[in-house]
Design a protein around this motif. Structure first.
Motif, PDB file in Angstrom:
ATOM      1  N   ALA A  66       0.887  -1.578   0.372  1.00 53.55           N
ATOM      2  CA  ALA A  66       0.113   0.016   0.000  1.00 53.55           C
ATOM      3  C   ALA A  66       0.544   0.787  -0.506  1.00 53.55           C
ATOM      4  O   ALA A  66       0.769   2.393  -0.572  1.00 53.55           O
ATOM      5  CB  ALA A  66      -0.998   0.085   1.233  1.00 53.55           C
ATOM      6  N   LEU A  67       2.008   1.521   0.343  1.00 51.33           N
ATOM      7  CA  LEU A  67       2.794   2.402   0.109  1.00 51.33           C
ATOM      8  C   LEU A  67       3.321   2.064  -0.526  1.00 51.33           C
ATOM      9  O   LEU A  67       3.455   3.122  -1.046  1.00 51.33           O
ATOM     10  CB  LEU A  67       3.761   2.324   1.645  1.00 51.33           C
ATOM     11  N   LEU A  68       3.910   1.243  -1.461  1.00 55.48           N
ATOM     12  CA  LEU A  68       4.188   1.339  -2.767  1.00 55.48           C
ATOM     13  C   LEU A  68       3.639   1.978  -3.719  1.00 55.48           C
ATOM     14  O   LEU A  68       3.948   3.071  -4.773  1.00 55.48           O
ATOM     15  CB  LEU A  68       4.828  -0.004  -2.661  1.00 55.48           C
ATOM     16  N   GLN A  69       2.553   1.598  -3.376  1.00 54.83           N
ATOM     17  CA  GLN A  69       1.132   1.937  -4.629  1.00 54.83           C
ATOM     18  C   GLN A  69       1.119   3.980  -4.256  1.00 54.83           C
ATOM     19  O   GLN A  69       1.147   4.641  -5.019  1.00 54.83           O
ATOM     20  CB  GLN A  69      -0.562   1.703  -4.072  1.00 54.83           C
ATOM     21  N   ALA A  70       1.163   3.917  -3.005  1.00 51.33           N
ATOM     22  CA  ALA A  70       1.028   5.364  -2.317  1.00 51.33           C
ATOM     23  C   ALA A  70       2.446   6.271  -3.289  1.00 51.33           C
ATOM     24  O   ALA A  70       1.963   6.937  -3.672  1.00 51.33           O
ATOM     25  CB  ALA A  70       0.231   5.802  -0.863  1.00 51.33           C
ATOM     26  N   GLY A  71       2.942   5.579  -3.141  1.00 46.76           N
ATOM     27  CA  GLY A  71       4.534   7.121  -3.360  1.00 46.76           C
ATOM     28  C   GLY A  71       4.864   6.305  -5.034  1.00 46.76           C
ATOM     29  O   GLY A  71       4.950   7.445  -5.067  1.00 46.76           O
ATOM     30  N   ILE A  72       4.780   6.271  -5.657  1.00 44.89           N
ATOM     31  CA  ILE A  72       4.457   5.485  -6.981  1.00 44.89           C
ATOM     32  C   ILE A  72       3.212   6.442  -7.947  1.00 44.89           C
ATOM     33  O   ILE A  72       3.572   7.195  -8.593  1.00 44.89           O
ATOM     34  CB  ILE A  72       4.024   4.553  -7.683  1.00 44.89           C
ATOM     35  N   GLY A  73       1.666   6.389  -7.171  1.00 41.50           N
ATOM     36  CA  GLY A  73       0.564   7.242  -7.018  1.00 41.50           C
ATOM     37  C   GLY A  73       0.250   7.793  -8.985  1.00 41.50           C
ATOM     38  O   GLY A  73       0.425   6.016  -9.578  1.00 41.50           O
ATOM     39  N   ASP A  74       0.932   8.279  -9.891  1.00 42.79           N
ATOM     40  CA  ASP A  74       0.134   7.737 -10.817  1.00 42.79           C
ATOM     41  C   ASP A  74       1.519   8.064 -11.930  1.00 42.79           C
ATOM     42  O   ASP A  74       1.486   8.520 -12.806  1.00 42.79           O
ATOM     43  CB  ASP A  74      -0.917   9.637 -11.772  1.00 42.79           C
ATOM     44  N   ALA A  75       2.634   7.830 -11.482  1.00 47.28           N
ATOM     45  CA  ALA A  75       4.086   8.143 -12.469  1.00 47.28           C
ATOM     46  C   ALA A  75       4.330   6.827 -13.752  1.00 47.28           C
ATOM     47  O   ALA A  75       3.214   5.600 -13.198  1.00 47.28           O
ATOM     48  CB  ALA A  75       5.345   7.168 -11.021  1.00 47.28           C
ATOM     49  N   PRO A  76       4.199   7.659 -14.524  1.00 49.17           N
ATOM     50  CA  PRO A  76       3.762   6.340 -15.389  1.00 49.17           C
ATOM     51  C   PRO A  76       5.136   5.294 -15.744  1.00 49.17           C
ATOM     52  O   PRO A  76       5.595   5.586 -15.739  1.00 49.17           O
ATOM     53  CB  PRO A  76       4.149   7.481 -16.549  1.00 49.17           C
ATOM     54  N   GLY A  77       4.574   4.135 -15.968  1.00 51.38           N
ATOM     55  CA  GLY A  77       5.182   3.380 -16.916  1.00 51.38           C
ATOM     56  C   GLY A  77       5.678   2.463 -15.420  1.00 51.38           C
ATOM     57  O   GLY A  77       6.667   1.510 -15.615  1.00 51.38           O
ATOM     58  N   LEU A  78       5.616   3.237 -13.952  1.00 51.29           N
ATOM     59  CA  LEU A  78       5.934   2.229 -13.190  1.00 51.29           C
ATOM     60  C   LEU A  78       4.982   1.774 -12.261  1.00 51.29           C
ATOM     61  O   LEU A  78       3.989   2.527 -12.477  1.00 51.29           O
ATOM     62  CB  LEU A  78       6.359   3.477 -11.527  1.00 51.29           C
ATOM     63  N   VAL A  79       4.717   0.420 -11.909  1.00 49.15           N
ATOM     64  CA  VAL A  79       3.975   0.071 -11.451  1.00 49.15           C
ATOM     65  C   VAL A  79       4.462  -1.480 -10.307  1.00 49.15           C
ATOM     66  O   VAL A  79       5.235  -1.336 -10.240  1.00 49.15           O
ATOM     67  CB  VAL A  79       3.236  -1.756 -12.217  1.00 49.15           C
TER      68      VAL A  79
END
Length: 224
Positions: A66-79
């Motif tokens: 969940a923290l990783l998902q929050a950190g990535i946010g809407d950054a393109p190409g990162l999953v």
């Protein structure tokens, strides 16, 4: 006059594993710069539930995801890829690479991205020789850090090392490239956890969304 047929370039896919305990700006900036340098369409950031060569993470795998998902946010190409969290037992990178290879097919260049310290331990991984039958290896070099390779690693890598991204991407797997990133950040998750335990600020070490989630869920706090 007929048009020259357009042959689209195959996808380029990468995998970056880790505990992300917690994810911080060093992880995320490195992921973004690796994606740019290699021309990756997608970089899978894969949290490990229990890495075989690391201590047990302090918070649950689901919380770290969940923290990783929050950190990535809407950054393109990162999953944020949760596939290792659904396995029983230790997480082995070679199994994740095999799943990604099956998912994307044989024609796609597939890259596993690791840090230099992890690379030095590669010969002790589970089935390390199979890594090269599935993917390339891109090693994030630390500027000024030239620790000698163990003999087992030298033997494992053999003549696989290449000197450029274009040379690496000419094939779909089997190469090794050392890559220096322009803004490699000296941030450690250990340092962040220590500051949180002591009640000190982690502002600007982690994304704001990660900081908010940590405090909302009271993760890494001294009263755990």
């Amino acid at each position: 006059m007929s048009e020259t047929p357009h042959h689209p370039q195959p996808l380029r896919v990468g995998m970056m594993g880790g505990t992300f305990d917690p994810v911080h700006h060093g992880h995320l900036r490195s992921a973004l710069e690796v994606r740019e340098a290699l021309g990756l369409d997608t970089l899978h950031m894969v949290p490990a539930p229990q890495p075989p060569l690391r201590d047990t993470p302090q918070v649950s795998p689901a919380q770290r995801l969940a923290l990783l998902q929050a950190g990535i946010g809407d950054a393109p190409g990162l999953v944020a890829d949760d596939r290792e969290l659904h396995r029983d037992g230790p997480s082995y990178s070679v199994d994740t690479l095999a799943e990604l290879r099956q998912q994307y097919g044989d024609a796609v260049p597939l890259v596993m991205v690791i840090g230099y310290d992890a690379f030095l331990r590669l010969a002790h991984w589970d089935r390390p020789e199979q890594v090269f039958s599935l993917a390339h290896l891109v090693v994030i070099a630390r500027p000024g850090y030239q620790s000698p390779w163990p003999s087992a690693l030298t033997e494992l890598v053999g003549d696989r090392e290449v000197s450029s991204v274009s040379e690496l991407m000419a094939r779909t797997r089997g190469g090794v490239l050392r890559l220096e990133l322009p803004s490699l950040m000296a941030i450690s998750a250990t340092y962040i956890r220590q500051r949180l335990k002591e009640g000190k600020s982690v502002r600007y070490l982690v994304p704001e969304a990660v900081e908010q989630a940590i405090f909302h869920e009271r993760l890494y706090q001294s009263d755990e």
